[in-house]
Design a protein around this motif. Sequence first.
Motif, short mmCIF file in Angstrom:
data_model
loop_
_atom_site.label_atom_id
_atom_site.label_comp_id
_atom_site.label_asym_id
_atom_site.label_seq_id
_atom_site.Cartn_x
_atom_site.Cartn_y
_atom_site.Cartn_z
N VAL A 177 0.85 -1.20 0.00
CA VAL A 177 0.00 0.00 0.00
C VAL A 177 0.88 1.24 0.00
CG1 VAL A 177 -1.66 1.33 1.36
CG2 VAL A 177 -1.96 -1.12 1.11
N LEU A 181 1.19 4.23 -2.97
CA LEU A 181 1.03 5.66 -2.71
C LEU A 181 2.27 6.43 -3.15
CD1 LEU A 181 -0.63 5.39 0.80
CD2 LEU A 181 -1.76 5.95 -1.37
N LEU A 184 2.37 7.04 -6.65
CA LEU A 184 1.42 8.05 -7.06
C LEU A 184 2.02 9.45 -6.89
CD1 LEU A 184 -1.47 7.47 -7.97
CD2 LEU A 184 -2.24 8.17 -5.71
N ILE A 185 2.78 9.58 -5.81
CA ILE A 185 3.37 10.90 -5.52
C ILE A 185 4.51 11.19 -6.48
CG2 ILE A 185 4.48 12.30 -3.76
CD1 ILE A 185 3.26 10.47 -1.64
N PHE A 298 1.80 10.61 3.68
CA PHE A 298 0.82 9.60 4.06
C PHE A 298 1.30 8.87 5.31
CE2 PHE A 298 -0.58 9.83 -0.44
CZ PHE A 298 -1.95 9.88 -0.26
N ILE A 333 -5.87 -1.89 6.24
CA ILE A 333 -4.70 -1.02 6.17
C ILE A 333 -5.20 0.37 5.81
CG2 ILE A 333 -2.54 -0.62 4.95
CD1 ILE A 333 -2.57 -3.74 4.42
N ASP A 334 -5.43 1.18 6.83
CA ASP A 334 -6.01 2.50 6.60
C ASP A 334 -4.97 3.48 6.04
OD1 ASP A 334 -8.58 1.83 7.61
OD2 ASP A 334 -7.85 2.07 9.66
N ILE A 335 -5.39 4.14 4.97
CA ILE A 335 -4.54 5.15 4.33
C ILE A 335 -4.93 6.52 4.90
CG2 ILE A 335 -3.97 6.30 2.17
CD1 ILE A 335 -4.66 3.65 0.74
N ASN A 337 -4.19 10.66 5.05
CA ASN A 337 -3.50 11.88 4.67
C ASN A 337 -4.05 13.03 5.49
OD1 ASN A 337 -5.87 12.74 3.48
ND2 ASN A 337 -5.10 12.63 1.37
N GLU A 339 -6.18 15.15 5.00
CA GLU A 339 -7.60 15.43 4.91
C GLU A 339 -8.49 14.50 5.73
OE1 GLU A 339 -9.00 18.00 3.58
OE2 GLU A 339 -7.15 18.83 2.77
N ASN A 340 -8.06 13.29 5.94
CA ASN A 340 -8.94 12.37 6.69
C ASN A 340 -8.37 11.97 8.05
OD1 ASN A 340 -6.96 10.58 5.92
ND2 ASN A 340 -8.36 8.97 5.24
N SER A 342 -8.13 13.42 10.91
CA SER A 342 -8.85 13.77 12.14
C SER A 342 -9.88 12.72 12.54
CB SER A 342 -9.53 15.12 11.98
OG SER A 342 -10.51 15.05 10.96
N PHE A 343 -10.37 11.96 11.58
CA PHE A 343 -11.40 10.98 11.90
C PHE A 343 -10.84 9.70 12.53
CE2 PHE A 343 -13.12 13.53 8.42
CZ PHE A 343 -14.29 13.94 9.01
N TYR A 344 -9.53 9.55 12.44
CA TYR A 344 -8.94 8.32 12.97
C TYR A 344 -8.33 8.50 14.35
CZ TYR A 344 -9.48 6.24 8.35
OH TYR A 344 -9.99 5.75 7.19
N VAL B 177 -11.26 14.93 0.68
CA VAL B 177 -10.35 13.79 0.59
C VAL B 177 -10.20 13.36 -0.88
CG1 VAL B 177 -10.05 11.35 1.16
CG2 VAL B 177 -10.80 12.95 2.92
N LEU B 184 -3.20 14.43 -6.34
CA LEU B 184 -1.99 13.62 -6.28
C LEU B 184 -1.79 12.87 -7.60
CD1 LEU B 184 -0.22 13.30 -3.79
CD2 LEU B 184 -1.32 11.11 -3.39
N PRO B 332 -14.94 7.35 9.95
CA PRO B 332 -13.77 7.79 9.18
C PRO B 332 -14.01 7.69 7.68
CG PRO B 332 -13.33 5.72 10.32
CD PRO B 332 -14.63 6.25 10.84
N ILE B 333 -13.31 8.54 6.95
CA ILE B 333 -13.41 8.54 5.50
C ILE B 333 -12.29 7.64 4.98
CG2 ILE B 333 -13.28 10.00 3.43
CD1 ILE B 333 -14.22 12.31 5.38
N ILE B 335 -9.90 5.66 2.67
CA ILE B 335 -9.36 5.76 1.32
C ILE B 335 -9.02 4.36 0.82
CG2 ILE B 335 -7.43 6.63 -0.07
CD1 ILE B 335 -7.18 8.92 1.98
N ASN B 337 -7.66 1.92 -2.31
CA ASN B 337 -7.15 1.67 -3.66
C ASN B 337 -7.02 0.17 -3.86
OD1 ASN B 337 -4.77 0.84 -2.48
ND2 ASN B 337 -3.52 2.51 -3.26
N GLU B 339 -4.73 -1.82 -3.59
CA GLU B 339 -3.88 -2.57 -2.67
C GLU B 339 -4.53 -2.88 -1.32
OE1 GLU B 339 -1.10 -4.02 -3.36
OE2 GLU B 339 -0.96 -3.22 -5.40
N ASN B 340 -5.44 -2.02 -0.87
CA ASN B 340 -6.00 -2.29 0.45
C ASN B 340 -7.49 -2.64 0.42
OD1 ASN B 340 -7.08 0.22 -0.05
ND2 ASN B 340 -6.65 1.06 1.99
N PHE B 343 -9.30 -5.70 2.32
CA PHE B 343 -9.50 -5.72 3.78
C PHE B 343 -10.81 -5.06 4.21
CE2 PHE B 343 -4.91 -5.94 3.15
CZ PHE B 343 -4.64 -7.10 3.84
N TYR B 344 -11.42 -4.33 3.28
CA TYR B 344 -12.64 -3.61 3.66
C TYR B 344 -13.91 -4.32 3.22
CZ TYR B 344 -9.72 0.39 4.88
OH TYR B 344 -8.81 1.22 5.46
#
Lengths: 346, 346
Positions: A177, A181, A184-185, A298, A333-335, A337, A339-340, A342-344, B177, B184, B332-333, B335, B337, B339-340, B343-344
């Motif tokens: 993962v 990412l 992507l960057i 990330f 496997i939470d991604i 950045n 923007e999100n 704060s929720f975690y 998000v 990106l 939570p929001i 994300i 892709n 690769e992960n 798990f969801y």
Amino acid sequence: MDKKYTIKDIAQMAGVSKGTVDRVLHNRGKVSPAALEKINEVLNVIDYEPNLIARNLKSTKVYRICVLLPDPVFDPYWLPCVNGIQDAITEFKAYNVVIETHYFNPESTKSFLKTHEAIVAKSPDAVLLAPLFHKETIEIIKQYEELGIMVNTFNNQVESSSIKSFVGQDLYKSGRVAASLMNLILPKGQIAIIHIDESLKNAVHMQEKERGFRSYFEEKDLSDFSLTTLKLKYTNIENKLPAFIIENPDLSGIFITTSKAYQIASTLSNATDKKIALIGYDLIDKNVSFLNQGLVHFLIHQNQKRQAYLGVSTLVEHFLFRKDIPETILLPIDIINVENASFYVS
Amino acid sequence: MDKKYTIKDIAQMAGVSKGTVDRVLHNRGKVSPAALEKINEVLNVIDYEPNLIARNLKSTKVYRICVLLPDPVFDPYWLPCVNGIQDAITEFKAYNVVIETHYFNPESTKSFLKTHEAIVAKSPDAVLLAPLFHKETIEIIKQYEELGIMVNTFNNQVESSSIKSFVGQDLYKSGRVAASLMNLILPKGQIAIIHIDESLKNAVHMQEKERGFRSYFEEKDLSDFSLTTLKLKYTNIENKLPAFIIENPDLSGIFITTSKAYQIASTLSNATDKKIALIGYDLIDKNVSFLNQGLVHFLIHQNQKRQAYLGVSTLVEHFLFRKDIPETILLPIDIINVENASFYVS
DNA sequence: AAGAAAAATGTGCTCGAACACACCGTTTTA
DNA sequence: TAAAACGGTGTGTTCGAGCACATTTTTCTT
């Protein structure tokens, strides 16, 4: 349809007493074939589910569950686990369950074994442990097994047939993962995989992540990238990292396999103005702070809190509600950045 | 310290009977000042927590909770909710709780109101509802309030003082998000924000996401991008979308504000070879399939299953354990892709 | 056939909270 | 003055499962 039957109901329907029904339900024997058949007939027709509330009210047995984990004083990484365990304690305080936390020094196998002894002395019904030391873990699990103490593990996956259950993350996949990412960057360039840890207890851990990370780039045949592995210690980051950057002018991304991304971010911001992509692990305060500053791109959330919570709660529910303990629970496997994030953080 | 006290213990310590202690604990009156003080003295010293198991065993009151949600037959988006509710049913089946699901046709306010009537006829203790229609929702919540029926909402946030509790996601932030991810993937170019839905019930929903998406680009002053909004219907995608692409040769990214990303991906793969970045919502099978094919880059997971589960479980726990119902639970929001994703999906 | 042993079955208590009801002593009312 | 009313208090039952123990029935033995 959804009527709830009691043992008394069954007894009445089968024309026997509740004691006989009870003996059948628990295979306690001392039941005549005739009675057995009558009761089974009833059981086949209706859908009997014992009332768990009544069962747990009656039972005077107090289940003791001990958690063996590193002291957060030595590594704040473990702090969320304590909260997760606390959540479990709160949730189950109404039941006959005692949940105890026992800390060890993550730098010392001695401390690990000593704390283990302390737990054994308490003769718990089950133990949840963070198997930091491979050899020692196998050893103590053998001991628990002999004592008939149930064992669950979390955080570190240990390859051994003696381990029957584990709550954690697929580290290889989490490396992948991170790689996806990073890909992507960055369009191309050199990427450093940095292992940074005071001790090397996490060796297997970090290697798995690296393996996943590399596999992604190999698989995609992304030849515009070059990957370098770098091992650093807490004490030499400030020397070695700037030197490494100078030696490798093409460096454009860093993947940190532990929760110490903030150390890299901090050193980096002092050493260079170059924009280097950073991907690390764990939502600890310092990491989130650098995420918000835009220096870390990330973070991968390992959700230790939930790991610990699930580790305990599956054990408790096994005892209280006779639920099976899953062999492996792999958390997503939470991604994360900016923007999100704060929720975690909880 | 952690000894559990019972009413009997308190009675003994205060030198009264358990009946008197009970009257004090429940403010039922008929207690002399002298007895009251003796008992309060004891209560101040010890930490009494009533045994919830015993309480729930005794109480014969059966709590009825009705869920008002769209029929998954009309829109599979709602399928995970059913599973979440099922989870709650399984978890609480031991208790005196009945959880019923009532479906309505998401295309029809009439159906919404009619199903509501059916629920009222059942005189439940609480209702969890997906407030798809703004005006009607306000109306029926007023009715529930007058009947003294507790109300919880999920999925759609409705601005109204009459709504006291909500489980869902911050849609504005989820738009942000999505924007951060788009930024990106793409260095520049035109981005289309596509609203696609059979009906327009989700209007507010989609607008919030768009607002968040746009806010990100405005805030960052990313003038290399241009954003266009496009409204499509299920029936005209295959005509309008290819035309749109030809008219806008600079188009390099699409943000789909509903769970229908697969429709765009499908049409797109037939219409052009151009690589267009796609970001959408929800882990429905078709979306995940396009994610795996590389045609959809990111999905944002709204976790409807957990929304529904939490919506119900907070109500149940309110009744059974007297827990407060949180005003808002924002999930939570996530994300997602390629690769992960695995798990969801559950 | 009588008595002992064994097998089968039923009864009754416990867990802790909740609440109905019975009881007792004092005060009020007819 | 007797009866009713009332404030205050304790007792006893209920919920359903689980288990100890008592009781009944059957089988075996001499």
